[in-house]
Each structure stands twice: as C-alpha cells, then as structure tokens.
Design a protein around this motif. Sequence first.
Motif, mmCIF file in Angstrom:
data_model
loop_
_atom_site.group_PDB
_atom_site.id
_atom_site.type_symbol
_atom_site.label_atom_id
_atom_site.label_comp_id
_atom_site.label_asym_id
_atom_site.label_seq_id
_atom_site.Cartn_x
_atom_site.Cartn_y
_atom_site.Cartn_z
ATOM 1 N N VAL A 44 -7.914 -9.643 5.851
ATOM 2 C CA VAL A 44 -8.936 -8.455 6.112
ATOM 3 C C VAL A 44 -8.550 -7.170 5.454
ATOM 4 C CG1 VAL A 44 -9.821 -9.561 8.309
ATOM 5 C CG2 VAL A 44 -8.088 -7.787 8.372
ATOM 6 N N LEU A 45 -7.513 -7.109 4.904
ATOM 7 C CA LEU A 45 -6.938 -5.824 4.039
ATOM 8 C C LEU A 45 -7.561 -6.212 2.624
ATOM 9 C CD1 LEU A 45 -4.730 -6.259 6.317
ATOM 10 C CD2 LEU A 45 -3.166 -5.061 4.737
ATOM 11 N N VAL A 46 -8.598 -5.198 2.659
ATOM 12 C CA VAL A 46 -9.436 -5.050 1.369
ATOM 13 C C VAL A 46 -9.816 -3.853 0.988
ATOM 14 C CG1 VAL A 46 -11.521 -5.753 0.255
ATOM 15 C CG2 VAL A 46 -10.499 -7.495 1.760
ATOM 16 N N THR A 47 -9.540 -3.185 -0.020
ATOM 17 C CA THR A 47 -9.988 -1.440 -0.559
ATOM 18 C C THR A 47 -10.819 -1.624 -1.611
ATOM 19 O OG1 THR A 47 -7.855 -1.090 0.514
ATOM 20 C CG2 THR A 47 -8.990 0.649 -0.761
ATOM 21 N N GLU A 48 -11.819 -0.613 -1.509
ATOM 22 C CA GLU A 48 -12.615 -0.654 -2.757
ATOM 23 C C GLU A 48 -12.467 0.793 -3.237
ATOM 24 O OE1 GLU A 48 -16.891 -1.772 -3.720
ATOM 25 O OE2 GLU A 48 -16.784 -2.754 -1.843
ATOM 26 N N HIS A 49 -12.770 1.071 -4.542
ATOM 27 C CA HIS A 49 -12.688 2.454 -4.942
ATOM 28 C C HIS A 49 -14.116 2.814 -5.466
ATOM 29 C CE1 HIS A 49 -8.418 2.934 -4.587
ATOM 30 N NE2 HIS A 49 -8.534 2.006 -4.593
ATOM 31 N N VAL A 50 -14.881 3.668 -4.764
ATOM 32 C CA VAL A 50 -16.391 4.010 -5.062
ATOM 33 C C VAL A 50 -16.332 5.500 -5.330
ATOM 34 C CG1 VAL A 50 -18.686 3.543 -4.459
ATOM 35 C CG2 VAL A 50 -16.917 2.211 -3.439
ATOM 36 N N GLU A 51 -16.802 5.781 -6.464
ATOM 37 C CA GLU A 51 -17.170 7.328 -7.084
ATOM 38 C C GLU A 51 -15.932 8.035 -6.383
ATOM 39 O OE1 GLU A 51 -20.904 8.862 -5.771
ATOM 40 O OE2 GLU A 51 -21.945 7.205 -6.535
ATOM 41 N N GLY A 52 -14.612 7.662 -6.526
ATOM 42 C CA GLY A 52 -13.624 8.543 -6.278
ATOM 43 C C GLY A 52 -13.096 8.642 -4.804
ATOM 44 N N CYS A 53 -13.825 7.635 -4.045
ATOM 45 C CA CYS A 53 -13.615 7.675 -2.561
ATOM 46 C C CYS A 53 -12.886 6.170 -2.495
ATOM 47 C CB CYS A 53 -14.964 7.480 -1.877
ATOM 48 S SG CYS A 53 -15.783 8.906 -2.169
ATOM 49 N N VAL A 54 -11.956 6.208 -1.359
ATOM 50 C CA VAL A 54 -11.084 5.077 -1.033
ATOM 51 C C VAL A 54 -11.878 4.375 0.179
ATOM 52 C CG1 VAL A 54 -8.997 4.254 0.027
ATOM 53 C CG2 VAL A 54 -9.012 6.095 -1.855
ATOM 54 N N VAL A 55 -12.584 3.321 0.025
ATOM 55 C CA VAL A 55 -13.385 2.677 1.049
ATOM 56 C C VAL A 55 -12.583 1.526 1.618
ATOM 57 C CG1 VAL A 55 -15.400 1.447 1.304
ATOM 58 C CG2 VAL A 55 -15.499 3.487 -0.208
ATOM 59 N N ALA A 57 -12.468 -1.806 3.628
ATOM 60 C CA ALA A 57 -13.242 -2.715 4.243
ATOM 61 C C ALA A 57 -12.896 -3.285 5.769
ATOM 62 C CB ALA A 57 -13.577 -3.909 3.366
ATOM 63 N N GLY A 58 -11.590 -3.313 5.865
ATOM 64 C CA GLY A 58 -11.109 -3.775 7.175
ATOM 65 C C GLY A 58 -10.208 -2.721 7.630
ATOM 66 N N PRO A 59 -9.070 -2.895 8.180
ATOM 67 C CA PRO A 59 -8.147 -1.754 8.543
ATOM 68 C C PRO A 59 -8.174 -0.534 7.893
ATOM 69 C CG PRO A 59 -6.857 -3.375 7.924
ATOM 70 C CD PRO A 59 -8.172 -4.101 7.969
ATOM 71 N N ASP A 60 -8.016 0.516 8.194
ATOM 72 C CA ASP A 60 -7.907 1.732 7.438
ATOM 73 C C ASP A 60 -6.461 2.385 7.598
ATOM 74 O OD1 ASP A 60 -8.010 3.135 9.851
ATOM 75 O OD2 ASP A 60 -9.370 4.590 9.305
ATOM 76 N N SER A 61 -5.691 1.857 8.549
ATOM 77 C CA SER A 61 -4.430 2.630 8.912
ATOM 78 C C SER A 61 -3.689 1.766 9.882
ATOM 79 C CB SER A 61 -4.741 4.195 9.530
ATOM 80 O OG SER A 61 -5.513 4.106 10.531
ATOM 81 N N PHE A 62 -2.701 2.276 10.302
ATOM 82 C CA PHE A 62 -1.668 1.468 11.462
ATOM 83 C C PHE A 62 -1.083 2.666 12.463
ATOM 84 C CE2 PHE A 62 1.892 1.801 8.853
ATOM 85 C CZ PHE A 62 1.260 1.440 7.461
ATOM 86 N N SER A 222 -0.948 5.496 6.816
ATOM 87 C CA SER A 222 -1.726 4.602 6.001
ATOM 88 C C SER A 222 -1.138 4.744 4.375
ATOM 89 C CB SER A 222 -3.222 4.907 5.918
ATOM 90 O OG SER A 222 -3.760 3.886 5.239
ATOM 91 N N LEU A 223 -1.778 4.256 3.538
ATOM 92 C CA LEU A 223 -1.506 4.277 2.046
ATOM 93 C C LEU A 223 -2.431 5.056 1.420
ATOM 94 C CD1 LEU A 223 -0.185 0.649 2.112
ATOM 95 C CD2 LEU A 223 1.424 2.459 1.253
ATOM 96 N N LYS A 224 -1.829 6.007 0.506
ATOM 97 C CA LYS A 224 -2.581 6.937 -0.254
ATOM 98 C C LYS A 224 -3.922 6.204 -0.946
ATOM 99 C CE LYS A 224 0.332 10.550 -1.900
ATOM 100 N NZ LYS A 224 1.400 10.599 -2.814
#
Length: 473
Positions: A44-55, A57-62, A222-224
């Motif tokens: 579930v750790l999935v990140t997308e980059h959309v229009e300069g935003c970090v999106v 999909a699953g966890p955003d931090s811990f 989280s990670l940048k």
Amino acid sequence: MKRIAIIGGGISGLSAAFALEKQRRAGIPIDYVVYESNRDLGGVLVTEHVEGCVVEAGPDSFLTEKPWAADLCRELGLGAQLIGSNDAHRKTYIVVNGRLVVMPDGLMFMVPTQILPTVLSPLFSIGTKLRMAREWFHPPRKAEGDETVAAFVERHYGPEMVDRLADPLLSGVYGGEAAGLSIRAVLPRFSEMEAKYGSLGRAMLAARSKMAKAPARPLFTSLKDGMQQLVDALLARFPEDSIRPDTRVESLEQKDGNWLVHSLAGSDQFDSVIVGTSAPAAAALIRPINNELAQELGGISYSSSVTLTLGYDQSVRASLPPGFGFLVPRTEGKRMLAATFVHNKFPHRAPDDRALIRCFLGGARDEAILDSSDDQILRIVRKELREIIGLSAEPRFARVYKWKSAMAQYGVGHLERLARIDRLRSALPGLALAGNAYRGIGVPDCVRSGQDAAAGVLTFLGLSKETLPASAS
Ligand SMILES: Cc1cc2nc3c(=O)[nH]c(=O)nc-3n(C[C@H](O)[C@H](O)[C@H](O)COP(=O)(O)OP(=O)(O)OC[C@H]3O[C@@H](n4cnc5c(N)ncnc54)[C@H](O)[C@@H]3O)c2cc1C
C-alpha cells in the motif's frame, strides 16, 4: 547455502528481505526470494507526483514515537529526506451537527489534560464535561479481561466521547470502529494507565511531565518525496533475481523438512518461509498444512479503505480553515471519515499556490464504497465537502485509490489469538509470519515485524549471531 522465501512484497516483506540482505552481504550463506502478486512492490506504499504535488495513495507518514521506520530510512541513506509534520499548525476539527468544531488544546489522543480549554469547548455537552471532572477520581482498576475501546472509553467519559472522538480517531488509524476493536491490542497504554492511576487524565499528565524533559519532536514523520521513497530505496539494495514481481504464490507445501513454494512460474524449494501477506491470504496458504493455524489467521478480520486526493488553486487554499483537517463522526451521516489538509500538515507536499486535500472513506461500516466508481466517489466527496466546509470549487485534479481488505482489525481477544498463533506456528519449523495483522498496523510496526521474522528464521537456521560459530559471524 540456506534458502528463504518471503511471500508478499509490502513493507513487511521488504523489511524482512533487507534484514536478510544485510546478513548476506556480511557473508552469511543465505539466499532469499521475494514473491509479490502485483507488478509493483511496496504493497500500500504508493506515491504519485501530480502538478508538483506529492500524492500519497496509502500511508502518508508514520508516528515519530515508533522508531523502526525512521531508523530503516536512515540505514538506507534517506536520513536527509526525513521530514516532520508541521505541528505549529496542528489543529484538528471534528464535525458536529454539520459544522467544524476545533479539538480543544490539551487533548492527548482523547484524554483531556487541560481544564479551561475543555470546559470552554463546544465539542462536549455539560454532561460529558462533568464526566471528565469525575474521571479524575477514577480508582485504579486491574483489567480482568479484554473489552472494546468503546466500552473502556465509555466507562471513563461516557458515550459522547466514543461518538465524537474515539470512533473518528480509530477509523482514521484502523479503518475500524471503537465498538469492534480491543483496548488491550489497540491502546495497551490506556489499560496500563487505568491499572496504575485509575484516571487517564492523571496518567497522561504524569506522562507529559516526564516527556517535558525530552526535546519536542513532531508527531508524524515522513519522506520529502513521499513514502514510496522507502520502497524504492529498499528495492535498490536487492539483487535482481531475489525479487519476483507478478508472481502470486498459489500454495505452500512441507516436504522432507523443506518448504515448497508453488506459483504459476513453477515450484521452488526453501529451508524457511516468511509469510508477509494479510492474515486471510496467509490462512489460504497455510490451510493445507495446518488447518487450526489457518482458522486462527482467518479469524483476524480486515476493513477496506478508499483515499481521494483533490488538488486545488491558491484561492481555495486561502479559503480553507487553518490546521491539519477534520474527522467526521458516524452519527453525522456522511460517507467521508476524515479529510487532511496536506498543504498544512506537510507544506512541501504542495507548491505554495496549491491546496491539497486528502479524504478517507470506507472502513468497517462502509465496505460498499468499494463498489462505487471513481466518479461516484468524487461526487460523494465533493457534495460532502460543500456541506461541511462550503467548498464548491472545481478541483484541478483528483486521484482515487481503493484498498480492499488492507487494514487489520484487532478485535477483543486479539492478544490471546496471537498467543495461539505463536504456539501453532512454532510447531511448523522454519515458518515465520510478518505483517499488519499481528502487533501493530502502522508502517513502523510492519517494519519491525519483518525484521523480527527475518531474525526468527536466521535463528531457526542456526545462522543468527548467537547461534553461529565465531568464525562465521
Ligand atoms: C489508505 C491507508 C492509509 C494508511 N495510512 C497509514 C499512515 O499514515 N501511517 C502508518 O503508519 N500506517 C498507515 N497505514 C497502514 C500501513 O500502511 C499498512 O498496515 C502497512 O503498509 C501494511 O504493510 P504490509 O507489508 O504488512 O501489507 P501490504 O502492504 O498489504 O503488503 C502485502 C503484500 O502481499 C502481497 N500478496 C498477498 N498475497 C500474496 C501471494 N499469495 N503471493 C504473493 N504476494 C502476495 C500483496 O499483493 C501485497 O503487496 C495505512 C494503510 C492504508 C491502506
């Protein structure tokens, strides 16, 4: 050479693999293979980059207070990428009768520790405020057995606290409800506090005065560039032939003291197996080998969740209330469970001229949301955002992610079930379990579960530092 199979390439399985990889590089004679059904690893750790935003999909931090994920990031050379939540702007709202009511200062999880802000807050009725005052004199009570979080919180603060805080907070973390989750498994510190102090308020104050001596740390880490950085850094460490994406394990077999792993790509023999899937998936694999263990694993239920991230222009950013976002109690009759104002919680995840709102739906009471199309989910959320915060602007982009049966639910008796699972598993030499079904659902807990599973199989194989002759370690 000892061979180890890891089934499931989520963060639990990958953490186990990295623990083994370190030993392999140190010269321990092992070889391992990670089997993952999906094309992409990381679960579930999935990140997308959309229009300069970090999106995300699953966890955003811990949670910062659980060190295992951040330590792993540092070990992987991601130390400079670690970021903290912007706690100076930490303000969370609860929706009450369709309106946002700010959570009063001094609430620690759901325990009030400051009198004035709580007394003045419109979040609670007079009746609940009187219960809070009485709670101060709650006598110490040793738990006789397990109970639900709802029953526990209600004993201390009454039903309104369950509805307005316990339930929404738990649906945010577990996708579950207070009436279904075990206090001893989900909030063990609360049980300990009750046993020692009686009053949770007094216990929290005692804990806070100890913490005051330590430097303040952000609540979340989280990670940048997003959580997927962790997965990518892990994958970069493994030999290519150790990772088998798109390879679902169909069955497991024990033969002559070895483990046979069967997938559509063929069968392979191992000395040990780490099953790092969800508990129901583990149950399906283990059923032909030990039905009793499979029954116990299958008894751990899961809920599903949906996240929807919306990107907006500067005008929306300026119009939103300050803070991290809001929680929606079930009694409000909405499908949304919570919304995070990402640009406030982690400012570098959106350019200054963008607003990023992440909404959560689903959970134990709304599995049906998974049957809705992305467009339907978008319509539901836009309608509810309009009703709750008056937001009717057209989003620049929207991303929907559906996670079926991804959140383990620790029901009453979960710790006893874990003891039975441990006993049954120990009768299957060379088998280890990892994942969010057991001792914590958060990313740091999963990292630790993978590391523990790897340590367990190394010990079983006689390859841990303690069991190896000095010349080999
Ligand atoms: C929407 C969402 C938000 C969350 N937010 C947070 C958060 O902010 N902070 C936090 O700490 N935690 C959060 N969590 C919880 C945390 O992310 C998860 O508990 C954790 O990542 C689970 O990792 P895992 O490896 O155990 O499981 P998974 O990520 O589910 O990985 C298991 C893997 O096993 C694979 N698999 C299953 N069966 C087989 C088979 N037969 N053969 C091969 N492969 C198989 C699956 O395809 C999957 O990739 C969140 C979870 C979700 C869903």
